[in-house]
Structures are given as C-alpha cells and as structure tokens.
Design an enzyme around this catalytic site. Sequence first.
Site, mmCIF file in Angstrom:
data_model
loop_
_atom_site.group_PDB
_atom_site.id
_atom_site.type_symbol
_atom_site.label_atom_id
_atom_site.label_comp_id
_atom_site.label_asym_id
_atom_site.label_seq_id
_atom_site.Cartn_x
_atom_site.Cartn_y
_atom_site.Cartn_z
ATOM 1 N N ASP A 1 0.820 -1.202 0.000
ATOM 2 C CA ASP A 1 0.000 0.000 0.000
ATOM 3 C C ASP A 1 0.864 1.267 0.000
ATOM 4 O O ASP A 1 0.412 2.323 0.400
ATOM 5 C CB ASP A 1 -0.914 -0.025 1.241
ATOM 6 C CG ASP A 1 -1.950 1.092 1.248
ATOM 7 O OD1 ASP A 1 -2.388 1.474 0.164
ATOM 8 O OD2 ASP A 1 -2.294 1.566 2.343
ATOM 9 N N CYS B 1 -23.902 -1.431 -1.366
ATOM 10 C CA CYS B 1 -22.841 -0.506 -0.943
ATOM 11 C C CYS B 1 -23.129 0.911 -1.429
ATOM 12 O O CYS B 1 -22.957 1.881 -0.676
ATOM 13 C CB CYS B 1 -21.484 -0.990 -1.432
ATOM 14 S SG CYS B 1 -21.348 -1.267 -3.213
ATOM 15 N N CYS C 1 -23.886 4.133 1.398
ATOM 16 C CA CYS C 1 -22.867 5.164 1.646
ATOM 17 C C CYS C 1 -23.538 6.452 2.118
ATOM 18 O O CYS C 1 -24.368 7.019 1.414
ATOM 19 C CB CYS C 1 -22.055 5.434 0.390
ATOM 20 S SG CYS C 1 -20.783 6.699 0.635
ATOM 21 N N CYS D 1 -14.091 4.391 7.833
ATOM 22 C CA CYS D 1 -15.475 3.930 7.695
ATOM 23 C C CYS D 1 -15.490 2.572 7.023
ATOM 24 O O CYS D 1 -14.734 2.328 6.080
ATOM 25 C CB CYS D 1 -16.266 4.940 6.853
ATOM 26 S SG CYS D 1 -17.985 4.462 6.527
#
Length: 355
Positions: free
Chosen positions: A140, A200, A204, A247
């Site tokens: 990452d 999803c 949101c 989140c």
Amino acid sequence: MQSVESARRLTSADVKQQAKAAGFDLCGVAPIADFPELTFLHQWLARGYAGEMQYMHRTAQRRADARAVMPNAQSVISLGIVYNTDRPYSNQRHDPLRASIARYAWGDDYHVVIEQRHERLIARLREISGEDFEARAYVDTGPVQERVYAQYAGLGWIGKNTCLINEELGSWIFLSEILCTLPLEPDAPALDQCGTCSRCLDACPTGALVDPGVLDATRCLSYLTIELKGPIPSQYRDAVAEHAYGCDICQEVCPWNVSPSVGKSSDGEWQPRPGLDDVRLLDLWNRTDNDLRSLLKGSAMKRAGVKRLRRNLAVAIGNSGDPEAEAALVASGEETAKDPLVAEHLTWAVEKLRG
C-alpha cells in the site's frame, strides 16, 4: 553445493506454498500486461476525485504500468491477508456514544507486519531458487494498482465498493504485491460476481460511490477523517456520525461479508488494541495528547495523528447527543484541542449539542 530443491526453477505452486507458510491467506500470480483497468486512474484524477492526495497525481504515470517501477519485471505476485476479527460490525451495534474505528486500524500497523512477512517470503524463495531474481515488494506504499493485479492474479474481483472481494473470504483483506523477474505461470483472472446488487452504493452516507466501482474520495468518510488535513466540510459532518477514524459501511453491508463463512483472522496483530476496543468517544476525547500519541504508536492510526483524531472526535461527539459531552469538550486543556482546526470543529459540536 546446491540441494536438489534449490537447483530447480521456482514455479507458481512453489510461491503459493511459501506464501502460505509466511503468513499470507491468498496468493496468485498476474502477468505484466497493459490491463485496461490501469488506464482509468487518469480519468479518476481528472475528475478531482483524489482531493488533497497529490501523491496520486505525482505517481500517476508509474501507477499506469508496473514496468515503470521495475522495467525488467515479468510477474506480479499478488498477496492477501485477512484482517477481519470475530467482532460485531458497527452497523450491528450502532451506538452514537462509542467510537467507530475502521476495522483495519484496530491492531498493529499493517505496513510493518506485512513487510516482515514479505521479507520472510522473499528470503525463502531466494533460498530454494536455482536462479537469481530481482524482487520489489510493496504494502500500500508503492506506485502499483494492487487491486487490478490482484484481480488478474485470481484473488478476487473489484467490487462496486471499489474493494477487492474474494468469494470465500470476503473483502476484509490487506493487499500487497511483489514485482519480480521470475517468469511465473499466471493465474486466471477472477470474474465479477456483484451482479445487480447495489447495497454498498445505497448505504454510503455521503454518496461517495458515484457509480459502481467509482469512488469520489472527497466525499468518503475514510478520506475525510484520515487523509484530509483541513476542516471537514460542514455538509458532511452530520454524516460522520460516530466515525472517529475511517469507515467500513460499504464493506459491512456487502453480502459477501455477511456470510457465516466470511474470513476471520486469529492473528494477534489484527486484534483490537486496549483503548481502541469498543471505546466511548468521550473516553478518547478525555485522554491527554501524550496518551493519544502512545495509543497510536505502532498503529495505522498514526497516519492521521492526534490533531486530526481530535478533530474527528469533536464532530462525532457533536453528533452523539450525549448530555455530558459539552462540558467535556470545553474543559479540555490539551494543545491539540486549542489548535484552530480542532477549535472550529469543537465550536460546531457544542452548537449542535445545544440544538
């Protein structure tokens, strides 16, 4: 004299066996190729969806092709580690008085843990390989679009929530990769299995998923509470709710993550740290700056730092409706609480608590 084992050429099966031994739950091999998904990054950046993440612009050309990172690379070893733990999802225990912290940040800093596992894996592959090879590993951190390579390595597909989803383990997965000069046999790419599901996108709270698989980071609660260095825009503060750091909503509602068989890790590194485990917002707020620094040390949460964490806490406490909260907010004498950035959010929180 080399052993028989070390004299033979490494195969993809060898790599997968050694990856498992090094602590990885998933391993696949993708070829170095001009995958069409790699080109979308430029469109995404042009739309302004990266917000303040200027490093994405600076590295865009390199991110478009792994050969810009390692010109002689022949294979991408894509790796995954499940970080999900046997704890309820935040949407199963909604409590406005308790801090919601992204699951990936509960334990130790994944960069450090996975880098150590990379080192073990590469060392073992060099030990058994009968040929010299170059390898460059990223967690990452490098200019590599890990989800694209993970999809072509067969680890899973990129879901509508932009996360990589594995049909057996779900999407609670740390991705990393090793670029190498080994001519490994590639795996078949994974196929999209989201179908017509839109949970999803519907869930949101800020509408950050503007299209299937397209995230406007400037609206995402993870960006707003972690990456954003300035004030959280006022139009999104109510939506922050109790989120103190990151989140997980778009993952928690995903059907692939509500299956009883979804992957769960018993690794100690990913278990919640004391002080972050189902903690009350006010308990975090009432800690001194030095206490918070100690709490974040060795954690992925140190990316935001104490000041931005306090900014987030002020907003979340303002959303809590807690009658004790106003007095605690204004009583803090910590330096970060006096910082203009935090103070502005603190004022907003007090006004909201007063109705």
